[in-house]
Design a protein around this motif. Sequence first.
Motif, PDB file in Angstrom:
ATOM      1  N   ALA A   3      68.315  49.986  66.275  1.00  0.00           N
ATOM      2  CA  ALA A   3      67.030  50.041  65.595  1.00  0.00           C
ATOM      3  C   ALA A   3      68.277  51.228  64.153  1.00  0.00           C
ATOM      4  O   ALA A   3      68.233  50.272  62.944  1.00  0.00           O
ATOM      5  N   ARG A   4      68.325  51.475  64.504  1.00  0.00           N
ATOM      6  CA  ARG A   4      70.430  51.990  63.880  1.00  0.00           C
ATOM      7  C   ARG A   4      70.971  51.216  63.389  1.00  0.00           C
ATOM      8  O   ARG A   4      71.076  50.934  62.311  1.00  0.00           O
ATOM      9  N   ARG A   5      71.424  49.800  64.050  1.00  0.00           N
ATOM     10  CA  ARG A   5      72.322  49.233  63.120  1.00  0.00           C
ATOM     11  C   ARG A   5      71.197  48.197  62.347  1.00  0.00           C
ATOM     12  O   ARG A   5      72.384  47.977  61.461  1.00  0.00           O
ATOM     13  N   LEU A   6      70.210  48.084  62.237  1.00  0.00           N
ATOM     14  CA  LEU A   6      69.136  47.619  61.236  1.00  0.00           C
ATOM     15  C   LEU A   6      69.347  48.179  60.103  1.00  0.00           C
ATOM     16  O   LEU A   6      69.216  48.038  58.695  1.00  0.00           O
ATOM     17  N   LEU A   7      69.390  50.254  60.154  1.00  0.00           N
ATOM     18  CA  LEU A   7      69.243  50.769  59.531  1.00  0.00           C
ATOM     19  C   LEU A   7      70.184  50.864  58.357  1.00  0.00           C
ATOM     20  O   LEU A   7      69.944  50.278  57.314  1.00  0.00           O
ATOM     21  N   LEU A   8      71.453  50.731  59.213  1.00  0.00           N
ATOM     22  CA  LEU A   8      72.906  51.366  58.246  1.00  0.00           C
ATOM     23  C   LEU A   8      72.718  50.025  57.637  1.00  0.00           C
ATOM     24  O   LEU A   8      73.297  50.553  56.502  1.00  0.00           O
ATOM     25  N   PRO A   9      72.789  48.754  57.613  1.00  0.00           N
ATOM     26  CA  PRO A   9      73.214  48.220  56.093  1.00  0.00           C
ATOM     27  C   PRO A   9      72.264  47.768  55.224  1.00  0.00           C
ATOM     28  O   PRO A   9      72.774  48.141  54.475  1.00  0.00           O
ATOM     29  N   SER A  10      70.701  48.030  55.533  1.00  0.00           N
ATOM     30  CA  SER A  10      69.957  48.007  54.637  1.00  0.00           C
ATOM     31  C   SER A  10      69.714  49.845  54.284  1.00  0.00           C
ATOM     32  O   SER A  10      70.137  49.626  51.907  1.00  0.00           O
ATOM     33  N   LEU A  11      70.960  50.910  54.523  1.00  0.00           N
ATOM     34  CA  LEU A  11      71.509  51.858  53.432  1.00  0.00           C
ATOM     35  C   LEU A  11      72.891  51.851  52.637  1.00  0.00           C
ATOM     36  O   LEU A  11      72.866  51.805  52.161  1.00  0.00           O
ATOM     37  N   SER A  12      73.604  50.802  52.788  1.00  0.00           N
ATOM     38  CA  SER A  12      74.418  50.912  52.506  1.00  0.00           C
ATOM     39  C   SER A  12      74.074  49.829  51.294  1.00  0.00           C
ATOM     40  O   SER A  12      74.407  49.880  50.140  1.00  0.00           O
ATOM     41  N   ALA A  13      73.591  48.502  51.621  1.00  0.00           N
ATOM     42  CA  ALA A  13      72.611  48.276  50.677  1.00  0.00           C
ATOM     43  C   ALA A  13      71.487  49.065  50.072  1.00  0.00           C
ATOM     44  O   ALA A  13      72.255  48.578  47.918  1.00  0.00           O
ATOM     45  N   TRP A  14      70.897  49.846  49.159  1.00  0.00           N
ATOM     46  CA  TRP A  14      70.271  50.587  48.786  1.00  0.00           C
ATOM     47  C   TRP A  14      71.189  51.386  48.220  1.00  0.00           C
ATOM     48  O   TRP A  14      71.287  51.543  46.790  1.00  0.00           O
ATOM     49  N   MET A  15      72.010  51.858  48.695  1.00  0.00           N
ATOM     50  CA  MET A  15      73.457  52.788  48.157  1.00  0.00           C
ATOM     51  C   MET A  15      73.766  51.928  46.418  1.00  0.00           C
ATOM     52  O   MET A  15      73.835  52.377  45.943  1.00  0.00           O
ATOM     53  N   LEU A  17      72.236  49.726  45.428  1.00  0.00           N
ATOM     54  CA  LEU A  17      71.804  48.971  44.133  1.00  0.00           C
ATOM     55  C   LEU A  17      71.069  50.317  43.510  1.00  0.00           C
ATOM     56  O   LEU A  17      71.172  50.175  42.060  1.00  0.00           O
ATOM     57  N   LEU A  18      71.357  51.304  44.249  1.00  0.00           N
ATOM     58  CA  LEU A  18      70.987  52.857  43.575  1.00  0.00           C
ATOM     59  C   LEU A  18      72.689  53.349  42.288  1.00  0.00           C
ATOM     60  O   LEU A  18      71.623  53.568  41.107  1.00  0.00           O
ATOM     61  N   PHE A  19      73.358  52.714  42.741  1.00  0.00           N
ATOM     62  CA  PHE A  19      74.424  53.067  41.426  1.00  0.00           C
ATOM     63  C   PHE A  19      74.934  51.937  40.481  1.00  0.00           C
ATOM     64  O   PHE A  19      74.539  52.501  39.513  1.00  0.00           O
ATOM     65  N   PHE A  20      74.380  50.777  41.008  1.00  0.00           N
ATOM     66  CA  PHE A  20      74.484  49.472  40.258  1.00  0.00           C
ATOM     67  C   PHE A  20      73.310  49.891  39.117  1.00  0.00           C
ATOM     68  O   PHE A  20      73.381  49.695  37.714  1.00  0.00           O
ATOM     69  N   LEU A  21      72.408  50.030  39.514  1.00  0.00           N
ATOM     70  CA  LEU A  21      70.910  50.279  38.464  1.00  0.00           C
ATOM     71  C   LEU A  21      71.181  52.018  37.992  1.00  0.00           C
ATOM     72  O   LEU A  21      71.037  51.624  36.774  1.00  0.00           O
ATOM     73  N   GLY A  22      71.652  52.511  38.429  1.00  0.00           N
ATOM     74  CA  GLY A  22      71.687  53.866  37.504  1.00  0.00           C
ATOM     75  C   GLY A  22      72.197  53.816  36.876  1.00  0.00           C
ATOM     76  O   GLY A  22      73.269  54.226  35.484  1.00  0.00           O
ATOM     77  N   ALA A  98      79.178  47.935  35.995  1.00  0.00           N
ATOM     78  CA  ALA A  98      79.034  48.770  37.233  1.00  0.00           C
ATOM     79  C   ALA A  98      78.759  47.741  38.448  1.00  0.00           C
ATOM     80  O   ALA A  98      78.857  48.477  40.029  1.00  0.00           O
ATOM     81  N   ALA A  99      78.934  46.512  38.563  1.00  0.00           N
ATOM     82  CA  ALA A  99      79.064  45.692  39.852  1.00  0.00           C
ATOM     83  C   ALA A  99      80.128  45.801  40.790  1.00  0.00           C
ATOM     84  O   ALA A  99      80.254  46.050  41.358  1.00  0.00           O
ATOM     85  N   LEU A 100      81.481  46.238  39.805  1.00  0.00           N
ATOM     86  CA  LEU A 100      82.802  46.734  40.390  1.00  0.00           C
ATOM     87  C   LEU A 100      82.363  48.154  41.005  1.00  0.00           C
ATOM     88  O   LEU A 100      83.281  48.505  41.918  1.00  0.00           O
ATOM     89  N   ILE A 101      81.775  49.317  40.235  1.00  0.00           N
ATOM     90  CA  ILE A 101      82.156  50.799  41.094  1.00  0.00           C
ATOM     91  C   ILE A 101      80.685  50.713  41.903  1.00  0.00           C
ATOM     92  O   ILE A 101      81.104  51.217  42.867  1.00  0.00           O
TER      93      ILE A 101
END
Length: 240
Positions: A3-15, A17-22, A98-101
């Motif tokens: 379950a943790r391994r499934l979560l980690l890529p998702s959290l990185s992807a959310w991060m 998205l957060l920086f890109f949109l922010g 933003a995509a580069l950052i």
Amino acid sequence: MNARRLLLPSLSAWMWLLFFLGLSLSNWRLVLINGDGDACLHWRIGNWMIEHHAVIRADQFSHTRFQAPLISKEWLSEVAFAAAGNAFGWNGVVLLSAALIATNLYLLHRLLLKEGNELMLSTSLVLLAAMACSSHWLARPHLITHLLTLAFLWQLREFDRERITAMALATWLIPLMILWTNLHGAFFTGFVLVGVYLAGYCLMARKNTGVRTKLKALAVVLIGCLLASFINPNGWKLHA
């Protein structure tokens, strides 16, 4: 664990998205393009190269140095920024920056997790890194150096941990050096990173045969990167 391994890529992807949109939608978008005048200059130089289908070699925009010899240290980045700007206006420049950052911070998060660090520690370190480098979040080619520095470091780390071979390391670093040399003048950072690992291997080589083998392989990769860095429109003049 699964379950943790499934979560980690998702959290990185959310991060990511957060920086890109922010960066794209908040007041940071104004900082990216208004932090200094270089964003306008890089767009204009890149646009000149697109219009003339040639690398710029003489100053076309300075009143006091008009037609003076000019060596662009980031001609390919300037073309990319100009293409984004021509397609979408300043929004295109902001989105590219933003995509580069966001990608840089995403890869840092993935690297920290790959090294076995805890999720909370990895996330905290990425946020700390973001705070530390945020003063350099401007729509300029140096953002690509941030990204390629991390890419070089990742592959060197993989080689040091014997997760990739010397051939695989060369297959990654030499093409990346060609890109880096044409994208931004701080490509010498790549040589510094390789040099740090070489210095470390030199210190350990007397006591470890395996380290001596790594030392020789990395020296060959360094020579390959050096030769690759001359593949640019200005040749050795860029280095000078």
